[in-house]
Design a protein around this motif. Structure first.
Motif, PDB file in Angstrom:
ATOM      1  N   GLU A  95       0.828  -1.209   0.000  1.00  0.00           N
ATOM      2  CA  GLU A  95       0.000   0.000   0.000  1.00  0.00           C
ATOM      3  C   GLU A  95       0.866   1.264   0.000  1.00  0.00           C
ATOM      4  O   GLU A  95       0.533   2.250  -0.661  1.00  0.00           O
ATOM      5  CB  GLU A  95      -0.968   0.006   1.188  1.00  0.00           C
ATOM      6  CG  GLU A  95      -2.074  -1.026   1.073  1.00  0.00           C
ATOM      7  CD  GLU A  95      -2.983  -0.831  -0.140  1.00  0.00           C
ATOM      8  OE1 GLU A  95      -3.162   0.319  -0.611  1.00  0.00           O
ATOM      9  OE2 GLU A  95      -3.523  -1.833  -0.633  1.00  0.00           O
ATOM     10  N   MET A  96       1.982   1.233   0.719  1.00  0.00           N
ATOM     11  CA  MET A  96       2.886   2.382   0.708  1.00  0.00           C
ATOM     12  C   MET A  96       3.473   2.582  -0.689  1.00  0.00           C
ATOM     13  O   MET A  96       3.608   3.717  -1.166  1.00  0.00           O
ATOM     14  CB  MET A  96       3.991   2.192   1.748  1.00  0.00           C
ATOM     15  CG  MET A  96       3.480   2.283   3.175  1.00  0.00           C
ATOM     16  SD  MET A  96       4.758   1.930   4.393  1.00  0.00           S
ATOM     17  CE  MET A  96       5.694   3.446   4.317  1.00  0.00           C
ATOM     18  N   SER A  97       3.811   1.483  -1.356  1.00  0.00           N
ATOM     19  CA  SER A  97       4.344   1.566  -2.715  1.00  0.00           C
ATOM     20  C   SER A  97       3.300   2.097  -3.682  1.00  0.00           C
ATOM     21  O   SER A  97       3.608   2.918  -4.561  1.00  0.00           O
ATOM     22  CB  SER A  97       4.835   0.191  -3.175  1.00  0.00           C
ATOM     23  OG  SER A  97       5.902  -0.243  -2.374  1.00  0.00           O
ATOM     24  N   LEU A  98       2.061   1.652  -3.518  1.00  0.00           N
ATOM     25  CA  LEU A  98       0.986   2.154  -4.371  1.00  0.00           C
ATOM     26  C   LEU A  98       0.719   3.639  -4.127  1.00  0.00           C
ATOM     27  O   LEU A  98       0.415   4.390  -5.054  1.00  0.00           O
ATOM     28  CB  LEU A  98      -0.288   1.327  -4.167  1.00  0.00           C
ATOM     29  CG  LEU A  98      -0.246  -0.088  -4.740  1.00  0.00           C
ATOM     30  CD1 LEU A  98      -1.439  -0.894  -4.255  1.00  0.00           C
ATOM     31  CD2 LEU A  98      -0.175  -0.049  -6.254  1.00  0.00           C
ATOM     32  N   TRP A  99       0.839   4.068  -2.888  1.00  0.00           N
ATOM     33  CA  TRP A  99       0.683   5.486  -2.575  1.00  0.00           C
ATOM     34  C   TRP A  99       1.754   6.300  -3.303  1.00  0.00           C
ATOM     35  O   TRP A  99       1.474   7.342  -3.885  1.00  0.00           O
ATOM     36  CB  TRP A  99       0.768   5.696  -1.060  1.00  0.00           C
ATOM     37  CG  TRP A  99       0.496   7.100  -0.643  1.00  0.00           C
ATOM     38  CD1 TRP A  99      -0.712   7.646  -0.320  1.00  0.00           C
ATOM     39  CD2 TRP A  99       1.451   8.162  -0.514  1.00  0.00           C
ATOM     40  NE1 TRP A  99      -0.562   8.974   0.004  1.00  0.00           N
ATOM     41  CE2 TRP A  99       0.756   9.315  -0.108  1.00  0.00           C
ATOM     42  CE3 TRP A  99       2.830   8.245  -0.698  1.00  0.00           C
ATOM     43  CZ2 TRP A  99       1.381  10.538   0.117  1.00  0.00           C
ATOM     44  CZ3 TRP A  99       3.462   9.465  -0.476  1.00  0.00           C
ATOM     45  CH2 TRP A  99       2.739  10.581  -0.080  1.00  0.00           C
TER      46      TRP A  99
END
Length: 146
Positions: A95-99
């Motif tokens: 999720e951090m990477s997608l953000w």
């Protein structure tokens, strides 16, 4: 697990007390992408200092996120691996990477990050997590059997 000193009773704050420093998630990331030894982690592109790597590995081991195994015949080298707690950080990291992809797209993305985004786009986050978790557990079992 050692007693953890926390700043508050907020779940997000508590999680940040464990993995919210600059280096801990990068060490977890290294384990996900196949870096298993101290030397391999030291060679990561972010250039972690030796004292910080030692400190964070100890903290992650204390918090039961990472553990290590010494392979017979090589008493010197520790092979680090993720515990189930560590493997459960994968969706957080995804999720951090997608953000980053959504809100910081102007920044260059490492080829492994691009590969990750392609897998997410094809399979979805849930399917990818299940495959990665199974792979990590399988690798851990293989390491511990030696």
């Amino acid at each position: 697990m050692n007693s953890l000193i926390t700043r508050s009773t907020c779940p997000l704050s508590n999680t940040l007390d464990v993995i919210g420093d600059k280096w801990s998630l990068l060490i977890v990331r290294d384990l996900f992408i196949g870096r298993k030894t101290y030397s391999e982690m030291l060679g990561a592109p972010e250039k972690i200092a030796t004292n910080i790597l030692v400190s964070r590995l100890k903290k992650l081991i204390d918090m039961e996120i990472v553990d290590f195994h010494k392979v017979k015949g090589d008493a010197k080298t520790k092979h680090y691996y993720l515990t189930d707690k560590g493997i459960d950080l994968y969706p957080v990291m995804l999720e951090m990477s997608l953000w980053k992809r959504k809100h910081m797209s102007e920044l260059e993305t490492h080829p492994l990050g691009l590969e990750l985004f392609e897998k997410i786009d094809r399979r979805g986050v849930s399917d990818l997590y299940q495959k990665v978790a199974a792979h990590q557990r399988s690798q851990r079992e293989e390491l511990l059997s030696h």
